[in-house]
Scaffold this motif. Structure first.
Motif, PDB file in Angstrom:
ATOM      1  N   ILE A  99      25.984  39.887  49.773  1.00 39.19           N
ATOM      2  CA  ILE A  99      26.585  38.554  49.900  1.00 39.19           C
ATOM      3  C   ILE A  99      25.549  37.556  50.390  1.00 39.19           C
ATOM      4  N   CYS A 100      24.780  37.938  51.413  1.00 39.25           N
ATOM      5  CA  CYS A 100      23.706  37.058  51.923  1.00 39.25           C
ATOM      6  C   CYS A 100      22.690  36.740  50.839  1.00 39.25           C
ATOM      7  N   ILE A 101      22.321  37.758  50.065  1.00 39.96           N
ATOM      8  CA  ILE A 101      21.340  37.565  48.999  1.00 39.96           C
ATOM      9  C   ILE A 101      21.876  36.586  47.958  1.00 39.96           C
ATOM     10  N   ALA A 102      23.155  36.712  47.597  1.00 44.06           N
ATOM     11  CA  ALA A 102      23.745  35.798  46.611  1.00 44.06           C
ATOM     12  C   ALA A 102      23.748  34.365  47.137  1.00 44.06           C
ATOM     13  N   ILE A 103      24.046  34.186  48.423  1.00 38.40           N
ATOM     14  CA  ILE A 103      24.033  32.849  49.021  1.00 38.40           C
ATOM     15  C   ILE A 103      22.616  32.281  49.025  1.00 38.40           C
ATOM     16  N   LEU A 104      21.646  33.106  49.394  1.00 41.06           N
ATOM     17  CA  LEU A 104      20.251  32.654  49.388  1.00 41.06           C
ATOM     18  C   LEU A 104      19.792  32.329  47.968  1.00 41.06           C
ATOM     19  N   ASP A 105      20.192  33.152  47.018  1.00 39.27           N
ATOM     20  CA  ASP A 105      19.832  32.921  45.619  1.00 39.27           C
ATOM     21  C   ASP A 105      20.340  31.559  45.154  1.00 39.27           C
ATOM     22  N   ASP A 106      21.594  31.256  45.471  1.00 39.91           N
ATOM     23  CA  ASP A 106      22.161  29.966  45.066  1.00 39.91           C
ATOM     24  C   ASP A 106      21.528  28.810  45.829  1.00 39.91           C
ATOM     25  N   THR A 107      21.122  29.059  47.070  1.00 40.78           N
ATOM     26  CA  THR A 107      20.453  28.012  47.849  1.00 40.78           C
ATOM     27  C   THR A 107      19.110  27.651  47.227  1.00 40.78           C
ATOM     28  N   TYR A 108      18.323  28.659  46.873  1.00 37.93           N
ATOM     29  CA  TYR A 108      16.995  28.415  46.306  1.00 37.93           C
ATOM     30  C   TYR A 108      17.077  27.939  44.859  1.00 37.93           C
ATOM     31  N   ASP A 109      18.080  28.390  44.124  1.00 39.74           N
ATOM     32  CA  ASP A 109      18.179  28.048  42.701  1.00 39.74           C
ATOM     33  C   ASP A 109      18.854  26.698  42.454  1.00 39.74           C
ATOM     34  N   ASN A 110      19.930  26.434  43.192  1.00 40.17           N
ATOM     35  CA  ASN A 110      20.842  25.373  42.783  1.00 40.17           C
ATOM     36  C   ASN A 110      21.014  24.227  43.768  1.00 40.17           C
ATOM     37  N   TYR A 111      20.621  24.404  45.018  1.00 41.28           N
ATOM     38  CA  TYR A 111      21.034  23.414  46.002  1.00 41.28           C
ATOM     39  C   TYR A 111      19.892  22.598  46.593  1.00 41.28           C
ATOM     40  N   ALA A 112      18.952  23.261  47.246  1.00 40.63           N
ATOM     41  CA  ALA A 112      18.003  22.547  48.108  1.00 40.63           C
ATOM     42  C   ALA A 112      16.817  21.983  47.330  1.00 40.63           C
ATOM     43  N   THR A 113      16.176  20.972  47.929  1.00 38.75           N
ATOM     44  CA  THR A 113      14.928  20.432  47.380  1.00 38.75           C
ATOM     45  C   THR A 113      13.782  21.363  47.743  1.00 38.75           C
ATOM     46  N   ILE A 114      12.653  21.170  47.102  1.00 37.38           N
ATOM     47  CA  ILE A 114      11.494  22.022  47.376  1.00 37.38           C
ATOM     48  C   ILE A 114      11.016  21.853  48.816  1.00 37.38           C
ATOM     49  N   GLN A 115      11.117  20.645  49.360  1.00 33.03           N
ATOM     50  CA  GLN A 115      10.713  20.396  50.748  1.00 33.03           C
ATOM     51  C   GLN A 115      11.665  21.110  51.719  1.00 33.03           C
ATOM     52  N   GLU A 116      12.957  21.051  51.425  1.00 27.26           N
ATOM     53  CA  GLU A 116      13.937  21.730  52.273  1.00 27.26           C
ATOM     54  C   GLU A 116      13.741  23.245  52.233  1.00 27.26           C
ATOM     55  N   LEU A 117      13.458  23.761  51.053  1.00 27.75           N
ATOM     56  CA  LEU A 117      13.251  25.205  50.914  1.00 27.75           C
ATOM     57  C   LEU A 117      12.008  25.663  51.650  1.00 27.75           C
ATOM     58  N   ASP A 118      10.978  24.845  51.658  1.00 23.88           N
ATOM     59  CA  ASP A 118       9.753  25.183  52.371  1.00 23.88           C
ATOM     60  C   ASP A 118      10.024  25.324  53.869  1.00 23.88           C
ATOM     61  N   LEU A 119      10.775  24.385  54.432  1.00 27.37           N
ATOM     62  CA  LEU A 119      11.132  24.462  55.851  1.00 27.37           C
ATOM     63  C   LEU A 119      12.019  25.679  56.132  1.00 27.37           C
ATOM     64  N   PHE A 120      12.951  25.913  55.238  1.00 22.73           N
ATOM     65  CA  PHE A 120      13.864  27.046  55.409  1.00 22.73           C
ATOM     66  C   PHE A 120      13.089  28.369  55.390  1.00 22.73           C
ATOM     67  N   THR A 121      12.136  28.490  54.469  1.00 16.96           N
ATOM     68  CA  THR A 121      11.327  29.709  54.371  1.00 16.96           C
ATOM     69  C   THR A 121      10.489  29.906  55.630  1.00 16.96           C
ATOM     70  N   GLN A 122       9.927  28.823  56.155  1.00 17.92           N
ATOM     71  CA  GLN A 122       9.172  28.912  57.401  1.00 17.92           C
ATOM     72  C   GLN A 122      10.066  29.351  58.563  1.00 17.92           C
ATOM     73  N   ALA A 123      11.309  28.869  58.565  1.00 17.26           N
ATOM     74  CA  ALA A 123      12.243  29.238  59.628  1.00 17.26           C
ATOM     75  C   ALA A 123      12.562  30.730  59.597  1.00 17.26           C
ATOM     76  N   ILE A 124      12.722  31.288  58.390  1.00 22.84           N
ATOM     77  CA  ILE A 124      12.944  32.733  58.268  1.00 22.84           C
ATOM     78  C   ILE A 124      11.702  33.493  58.738  1.00 22.84           C
ATOM     79  N   HIS A 125      10.528  32.975  58.395  1.00 24.52           N
ATOM     80  CA  HIS A 125       9.279  33.624  58.795  1.00 24.52           C
ATOM     81  C   HIS A 125       9.147  33.697  60.313  1.00 24.52           C
ATOM     82  N   ARG A 126       9.446  32.603  60.968  1.00 28.35           N
ATOM     83  CA  ARG A 126       9.296  32.539  62.427  1.00 28.35           C
ATOM     84  C   ARG A 126      10.575  32.887  63.169  1.00 28.35           C
ATOM     85  N   TRP A 127      11.664  33.060  62.424  1.00 37.12           N
ATOM     86  CA  TRP A 127      12.967  33.360  63.004  1.00 37.12           C
ATOM     87  C   TRP A 127      13.349  32.279  64.019  1.00 37.12           C
ATOM     88  N   ASP A 128      13.226  31.031  63.588  1.00 39.50           N
ATOM     89  CA  ASP A 128      13.381  29.884  64.492  1.00 39.50           C
ATOM     90  C   ASP A 128      14.200  28.802  63.799  1.00 39.50           C
TER      91      ASP A 128
END
Length: 362
Positions: A99-128
């Motif tokens: 379920i989490c993977i499907a939500i992330l897939d739709d977030t990266y594919d259909n919703y967020a801008t490239i700038q938003e996704l970059d910040l989101f990816t950094q947040a997962i990396h740093r867990w922050d």
């Protein structure tokens, strides 16, 4: 009668009906087989209900309006991978992960801008979560869903006093996965069509198999540093399962995705570019590669030169089988005309009913 598949749990139900038609069948054996199936089906029903309740309590669809509703499909996927009664925790958490993977897939594919996704990816990396304070509220909710799942995994593994070892690998696997999605998002943003070889390297991560295996191992008896290191080095058998999943997924979904929205080039488009072939020839080439990857899995299971526990190899085999079942539904017997059972619930309805709803009549 259900069609024969590569999934043992589905075939078991069909084989019981066929065996019972044999005049020389053993009545005691078929009685116990039906009883076993029905008892296990009750367990699966309770697990599926628990996952639906978990999703409802998260209130994800009110706070995050864009993802697919795939609770049933997610649990069914986990059931295809690992059906035995003693793996209830692994199965239920794997379903939540899907379920989490499907939500992330739709977030990266259909919703967020490239700038938003970059910040989101950094947040997962740093867990922050502090890194995404400027992002839409729904993306913060998605981040928190991932964090809550990891907290649940940490709580489960604490029972075996392995949480401090396990959770660092789980978090790293989540980052590796979303980093793969970030690469695809940049390719799409830049209208870049990678080579087929380049696409497959990144596709190992976006297949979800390394992440799923990390979580499944984390929850089991083989959660050791050596086993995690083996997974993170992407052994041949895991690469094979990952590429079966990635390529089968692409064959099943690429036409819809290319027609319905702006989307990264799939393995099909990358293959036609690298080899300068027609789409039909690309389908054939990819199908041949998938057959080769199945040979790699068979070799690993039969020879097992790495000395890996059979249960671990069975999990990898289960992931490959789930992908094969979900994405290899050939439509109208046309080359390259596939359908996606994960996104189209009507294609799995009969299987869900047989495995989760209807008991076998004694």
């Amino acid at each position: 009668m259900l069609k024969e598949t590569s999934v043992p749990r589905i075939n078991a139900r069909s084989y019981m009906s066929l065996y019972e038609e044999n005049p020389s069948h053993n009545k005691d054996l078929i009685t116990f087989a039906k009883l076993d199936f029905n008892i296990l089906q009750k367990m699966h029903q309770n697990e599926a209900g628990g996952n639906t309740k978990w999703l409802r309590e998260l209130d994800i669809h009110r706070n995050v309006p864009y993802p697919r509703d795939c609770a049933t499909e997610a649990y069914f996927w986990s059931l295809l991978v690992i059906a035995e009664p003693k793996y209830s925790i692994q199965r239920t958490i794997l379903a939540k992960l899907i379920i989490c993977i499907a939500i992330l897939d739709d977030t990266y594919d259909n919703y967020a801008t490239i700038q938003e996704l970059d910040l989101f990816t950094q947040a997962i990396h740093r867990w922050d979560i502090g890194l995404i304070e400027s992002l839409p509220e729904c993306m913060k909710v998605v981040f928190n869903v991932v964090v809550k799942l990891c907290d649940e995994i940490e709580l489960e593994t604490a029972k075996n006093r392995k949480s401090s070892l396990v959770i660092q690998y789980v978090k790293q696997a989540f980052f590796n996965f979303v980093e793969g999605y970030m690469v695809e998002a940049k390719w799409c943003h830049e209208n870049y069509v990678p080579t087929y070889d380049e696409y497959k390297i990144n596709g190992i991560e976006t297949s979800t198999c390394p992440l799923e295996m990390t979580v499944l191992i984390a929850l089991g008896e083989f959660a050791t540093k050596d086993m995690f290191d083996w997974i993170f080095n992407y052994p041949k058998v895991l690469k094979a399962a990952s590429l079966i999943a990635r390529l089968r997924d692409d064959l099943g979904t690429h036409k819809f995705e290319q027609q319905s929205r702006e989307h990264i080039a799939s393995a099909v488009e990358c293959c036609t570019k690298q080899y300068d072939v027609s789409q039909e020839d690309a389908y054939k080439l990819i199908q041949n590669e998938i057959e080769g990857y199945w040979k790699d899995i068979n070799e690993a299971c039969l020879i097992n030169s790495d000395g890996i526990p059979n249960h671990v190899l069975d999990l990898i085999l289960g992931l490959a089988r789930a992908s094969e079942f979900t994405y290899s539904n050939l439509k109208d017997d046309m080359v390259g005309s596939f359908e996606d059972k994960f996104s189209n619930g009507q294609l799995t309805k009969d299987y869900v009913v047989a495995l989760l709803l209807d008991p076998i009549v004694p």
